[in-house]
Design a protein around this motif. Structure first.
Motif, PDB file in Angstrom:
ATOM      1  N   THR A 122      25.938 -28.497  18.695  1.00  0.00           N
ATOM      2  CA  THR A 122      26.040 -29.944  18.445  1.00  0.00           C
ATOM      3  C   THR A 122      24.742 -30.507  17.858  1.00  0.00           C
ATOM      4  O   THR A 122      24.778 -31.439  17.049  1.00  0.00           O
ATOM      5  N   ALA A 123      23.598 -29.909  18.238  1.00  0.00           N
ATOM      6  CA  ALA A 123      22.295 -30.419  17.771  1.00  0.00           C
ATOM      7  C   ALA A 123      22.211 -30.413  16.247  1.00  0.00           C
ATOM      8  O   ALA A 123      21.490 -31.237  15.660  1.00  0.00           O
ATOM      9  N   ALA A 124      22.964 -29.514  15.584  1.00  0.00           N
ATOM     10  CA  ALA A 124      22.912 -29.449  14.116  1.00  0.00           C
ATOM     11  C   ALA A 124      23.430 -30.734  13.477  1.00  0.00           C
ATOM     12  O   ALA A 124      23.067 -31.061  12.339  1.00  0.00           O
TER      13      ALA A 124
ATOM     14  N   PRO B  22      22.771 -22.851   7.844  1.00  0.00           N
ATOM     15  CA  PRO B  22      21.610 -22.131   8.397  1.00  0.00           C
ATOM     16  C   PRO B  22      21.152 -22.720   9.735  1.00  0.00           C
ATOM     17  O   PRO B  22      20.821 -21.966  10.661  1.00  0.00           O
ATOM     18  N   ALA B  23      21.160 -24.041   9.858  1.00  0.00           N
ATOM     19  CA  ALA B  23      20.760 -24.673  11.128  1.00  0.00           C
ATOM     20  C   ALA B  23      21.745 -24.309  12.235  1.00  0.00           C
ATOM     21  O   ALA B  23      21.341 -24.000  13.366  1.00  0.00           O
ATOM     22  N   MET B  24      23.030 -24.324  11.910  1.00  0.00           N
ATOM     23  CA  MET B  24      24.023 -23.981  12.935  1.00  0.00           C
ATOM     24  C   MET B  24      23.840 -22.541  13.392  1.00  0.00           C
ATOM     25  O   MET B  24      23.909 -22.235  14.581  1.00  0.00           O
ATOM     26  N   GLU B  25      23.575 -21.647  12.441  1.00  0.00           N
ATOM     27  CA  GLU B  25      23.392 -20.235  12.808  1.00  0.00           C
ATOM     28  C   GLU B  25      22.138 -20.051  13.646  1.00  0.00           C
ATOM     29  O   GLU B  25      22.132 -19.291  14.621  1.00  0.00           O
ATOM     30  N   ALA B  26      21.078 -20.769  13.294  1.00  0.00           N
ATOM     31  CA  ALA B  26      19.823 -20.648  14.065  1.00  0.00           C
ATOM     32  C   ALA B  26      20.012 -21.187  15.485  1.00  0.00           C
ATOM     33  O   ALA B  26      19.592 -20.550  16.459  1.00  0.00           O
ATOM     34  N   ILE B  27      20.664 -22.338  15.607  1.00  0.00           N
ATOM     35  CA  ILE B  27      20.883 -22.918  16.937  1.00  0.00           C
ATOM     36  C   ILE B  27      21.803 -22.012  17.759  1.00  0.00           C
ATOM     37  O   ILE B  27      21.580 -21.808  18.952  1.00  0.00           O
ATOM     38  N   ALA B  28      22.811 -21.439  17.109  1.00  0.00           N
ATOM     39  CA  ALA B  28      23.753 -20.564  17.830  1.00  0.00           C
ATOM     40  C   ALA B  28      23.034 -19.360  18.446  1.00  0.00           C
ATOM     41  O   ALA B  28      23.366 -18.936  19.553  1.00  0.00           O
ATOM     42  N   ARG B  29      22.039 -18.838  17.736  1.00  0.00           N
ATOM     43  CA  ARG B  29      21.326 -17.666  18.266  1.00  0.00           C
ATOM     44  C   ARG B  29      20.581 -17.982  19.556  1.00  0.00           C
ATOM     45  O   ARG B  29      20.421 -17.134  20.414  1.00  0.00           O
ATOM     46  N   GLU B  30      20.130 -19.237  19.693  1.00  0.00           N
ATOM     47  CA  GLU B  30      19.347 -19.633  20.867  1.00  0.00           C
ATOM     48  C   GLU B  30      20.217 -20.238  21.966  1.00  0.00           C
ATOM     49  O   GLU B  30      19.774 -20.413  23.095  1.00  0.00           O
ATOM     50  N   SER B  31      21.456 -20.595  21.622  1.00  0.00           N
ATOM     51  CA  SER B  31      22.289 -21.377  22.523  1.00  0.00           C
ATOM     52  C   SER B  31      22.987 -20.454  23.519  1.00  0.00           C
ATOM     53  O   SER B  31      23.425 -19.370  23.152  1.00  0.00           O
TER      54      SER B  31
END
Ligand code: MN
Length: 287
Positions: free
Chosen positions: A23-25, A51-60
């Protein structure tokens, strides 16, 4: 990428049977003031946000998939477009059954053209279908649905797939009767889209997908999108020859044979190759 909306307007990336909250994206979307754009802002910026969604997904953290709260993957479509009788076997079943044709002429799709459903009819798998006219025959129609990714006007079929953001399972719930399709297919909850959006890069050929719908476990519709009379590219070419398609517009490609009535208490299970499976409950309107 498989993108879903869930809960109170949250955004998730589906990863196997699990979900990562991204959601942060949405914070990177441009802010708009009235009058708001007449297209879906998230779909319009999908490539930029990816790219932002993929980066956030890796940390989420990985969460269980919340089936009960899945929303429509497109929040604010400008148009819901429907294709009537776009499978030959469905055309034949309509011609044979007065409950389906009601004495109306049933021309082939190239003559009939397409119709619009009210955008207020759109829900996700978790929201379910609420029957609005319990005294009227109301049928399930399983359909491959696709979502437009960028403005498209007068697009040739050879270029058409470049304008598709992704694919979903669609249910075009339909009251049978003599009225215009746009009325019979537009009650609240009569357009179901889900369970998530599969981005177009994962489905290079939308013309070879098995699709199946069961009611309470009994298979009612089973076909393959190779049997579509007008396929995805032809539908983009045809619709965009009449009007501009905008990001987030949804095209329901038409239903194969096997349509039939639904009742309160039914559970529909719809599957399409490379997209997934969604379960949708049918309810009576609460008094
Ligand atoms: Mn339909």
């Amino acid at each position: 990428m498989r993108l879903c909306r869930f809960g109170e307007g949250r955004l998730g990336v589906v990863d196997g049977g699990r979900l990562r909250d991204v959601t942060a994206a949405l914070g990177s979307l441009p802010s708009y003031r009235h009058p708001l754009p007449a297209f879906d802002v998230l779909i319009a910026h999908l490539e930029v946000l990816r790219p932002a969604m993929e980066a956030i997904a890796r940390e989420s953290p990985s969460l269980p998939l919340p089936r009960a709260t899945l929303l429509s993957p497109v929040a604010n479509p400008g148009k819901l477009i429907g294709a009537p009788v776009n499978y030959q076997q469905h055309l034949e079943e309509v011609l044979e059954n007065p409950d389906l044709h009601h004495g109306n002429q049933v021309p082939v799709i190239q003559r009939a053209g397409l119709f619009l459903k009210a955008t207020s009819s759109l829900v996700g798998a978790g929201e379910g279908i609420t029957l609005r006219k319990p005294d009227r025959r109301t049928d399930h129609e399983l359909e491959l649905a696709f979502v437009i990714g960028k403005p498209a006007s007068r697009i040739a079929r050879a270029d058409a797939l470049d304008y598709v953001a992704g694919y979903c399972i669609g249910l075009d719930i339909s009251i049978r009767g003599p009225e215009e399709r746009s009325l019979r297919k537009s009650p609240d909850t009569y357009s179901v889209l889900g369970p998530w959006l599969v981005t177009a890069d994962e489905i290079p050929d939308p013309g070879a997908l098995e699709l199946r719908l069961a009611v309470n476990g009994q298979v009612r519709q089973q076909s393959n999108t190779s049997d579509l009379i007008l396929g995805v590219a032809e539908l983009v070419e045809y619709t965009s020859s009449f009007y501009t398609l905008y990001p987030g517009d949804v095209i329901f490609t038409g239903t194969p044979a096997g349509v039939g009535p639904i009742q309160p208490g039914d559970t529909l299970t719809a599957c399409i190759d490379r997209i997934g499976t969604m379960q949708v409950d049918v309810r009576a309107e609460s008094p």
